[in-house]
Design an enzyme around this catalytic site. Structure first.
Site, short mmCIF file in Angstrom:
data_model
loop_
_atom_site.label_atom_id
_atom_site.label_comp_id
_atom_site.label_asym_id
_atom_site.label_seq_id
_atom_site.Cartn_x
_atom_site.Cartn_y
_atom_site.Cartn_z
N LYS A 127 0.83 -1.22 0.00
CA LYS A 127 0.00 0.00 0.00
C LYS A 127 0.86 1.26 0.00
O LYS A 127 0.52 2.25 -0.65
CB LYS A 127 -0.87 0.06 1.26
CG LYS A 127 -1.93 -0.98 1.36
CD LYS A 127 -2.70 -0.85 2.66
CE LYS A 127 -1.97 -1.40 3.84
NZ LYS A 127 -1.91 -2.84 3.96
N GLU A 151 -3.31 -3.87 -7.90
CA GLU A 151 -4.66 -4.30 -7.47
C GLU A 151 -4.64 -4.81 -6.03
O GLU A 151 -5.58 -4.58 -5.27
CB GLU A 151 -5.17 -5.40 -8.42
CG GLU A 151 -6.59 -5.84 -8.15
CD GLU A 151 -7.62 -4.73 -8.36
OE1 GLU A 151 -7.66 -4.14 -9.44
OE2 GLU A 151 -8.37 -4.45 -7.40
N LYS A 226 -5.69 2.92 2.39
CA LYS A 226 -6.54 2.36 1.33
C LYS A 226 -7.51 3.40 0.78
O LYS A 226 -7.75 3.47 -0.43
CB LYS A 226 -7.28 1.12 1.86
CG LYS A 226 -6.34 -0.04 2.14
CD LYS A 226 -7.02 -1.15 2.92
CE LYS A 226 -6.07 -2.32 3.17
NZ LYS A 226 -6.60 -3.28 4.16
N1 HSE Z 1 -4.37 -6.49 8.39
C1 HSE Z 1 -5.20 -6.11 7.28
C2 HSE Z 1 -6.65 -6.42 7.60
C3 HSE Z 1 -4.85 -6.82 6.00
O1 HSE Z 1 -6.93 -6.86 8.71
O2 HSE Z 1 -7.51 -6.20 6.76
C4 HSE Z 1 -3.84 -6.10 5.13
O3 HSE Z 1 -4.29 -4.86 4.68
#
Ligand code: HSE
Length: 350
Positions: A127, A151, A226
């Site tokens: 990310k 992706e 994100k």
């Molecule tokens: N640790 C993250 C989650 C996954 O629990 O969604 C990786 O982004």
């Protein structure tokens, strides 16, 4: 048949699983996809680096245990030497899946930069480089006529970024809201069932959802990255990390969740962005008590979902896994498939 030569930068869970996929399903994939994959370089913090122009014996490297030795015992080097390997190895595509600091995007951002400067296409599951250096790296890829695909940076292999890009033509995307962290969603679900916050986090760690230090999951840092990626890549927001307001779930108690449930509501950690009438974009991460008939209220356990707000279709929701070795390795495969299908395909031996 076209064969793409690939380099695996980082040989932890994700790239190792990609290598397993190629080793076990390579022929089936070739006949389905119309191209083959040959791993010509691997680097790893513990194993070092190995380059083989004719292709690496995957059965051999998948059996290697770093406790028993390094690639030096097999004609490679004990050092990962990522800079040299990325720049000089004979790969068409660099698959970048190293342990990277999400606060700086390093070392992954440098890996992507070196690869693009050396004329190699890149896919990454990290990310950090996309959220923090996405515009620069995509610009570098365009400048060199190369692909930079990511992706797996959001919701692992569940199609989100390319899906939304393909949905764009002819309609307006005005924003999105999503459950983008499996750990916090799992923890909220367990707390609603009466478990304490600490017990729920411990369970999420035991199940492998949460990081060893779950702060990024619980305090919303993971979702902040994100949201930044989706806002910039899909809404053209041009935001920096500090523009995405962030609040996690640690202030919520089981009592809050149970009370909300009695009122027909369910707490979720929601990452969202919306376009303002003046064209600017507001983005945030915050807990929200959603009505039970809300599209995201029923997303349970470690699942993720994102609902795109479109003018012609209304909300369009994608739901699926947001993490996992196989799920994330598939994201890299889907990136390579996208490169193959693009108008300027990856240069490779026929
Ligand atoms: N640790 C993250 C989650 C996954 O629990 O969604 C990786 O982004």
């Amino acid at each position: 048949m076209t064969t793409y030569d690939i380099a695996l930068i980082g040989f932890g869970g994700v790239n190792r699983t990609l290598a397993e996929l190629i080793a076990t399903r390579g022929e089936k994939l070739s006949s389905e996809l119309g191209f083959g994959l040959r791993v010509v370089a691997i680097t790893d913090l513990r194993l070092g680096s190995l380059i083989r122009q004719e292709g690496i014996d995957l059965d051999l490297v998948l059996r290697l245990d770093p406790a028993d030795g390094t690639f030096e015992d097999h004609g490679g080097s004990a050092q990962p030497d990522n800079d040299r390997v990325i720049r000089t190895c004979p790969a068409d595509i660099i698959c970048e899946a190293t342990f990277t600091n999400p606060a700086t995007g390093e070392p992954a951002a440098s890996h992507v930069r070196w690869a693009l400067e050396a004329g190699k296409n890149v896919c990454t599951t990290n990310k950090g480089p996309v959220a923090l250096h996405g515009a620069e790296l995509s610009g570098l890829a365009r400048q060199h006529g190369l692909h930079f695909e990511f992706e797996g940076a959001v919701m692992s292999g569940t199609p989100v970024i390319r899906f939304a890009r393909q949905l764009f033509p002819g309609l307006a995307l005005n924003g999105f809201e999503g459950i983008l962290n499996g750990t916090s969603n799992y923890v909220l679900g367990r707390m609603e069932e009466g478990l304490s916050f600490d017990e729920s986090v411990r369970e999420a760690q035991m199940l492998g959802y949460a990081e060893a230090d779950p702060t990024a999951d619980i305090d919303g840092y993971d979702v902040q990255l994100k949201v930044l990626i989706l806002a910039n890549e899909l809404l053209g927001a041009g935001l920096a990390l500090a523009d995405v307001q962030r609040q996690g779930i640690s202030a919520l108690t089981p009592e809050d969740l149970i009370k909300a449930r009695r009122e027909g509501l369910r707490w979720k950690l929601v990452g969202s962005a919306r376009r303002n009438p003046d064209g600017s974009v507001m983005a945030s991460v915050a807990p929200a008590a959603l009505p039970l008939d809300h599209g995201l209220a029923g997303v349970s356990g470690a699942s993720n979902a994102v609902s795109f707000n479109t003018d012609l279709l209304g909300p369009v929701t994608v739901s699926g896994p947001g993490a996992g070795r196989m799920e994330t390795a598939y994201a890299l495969l889907s990136d390579i498939i996208a490169m193959h299908g693009a108008r300027n395909p990856v240069a490779a031996d026929a």
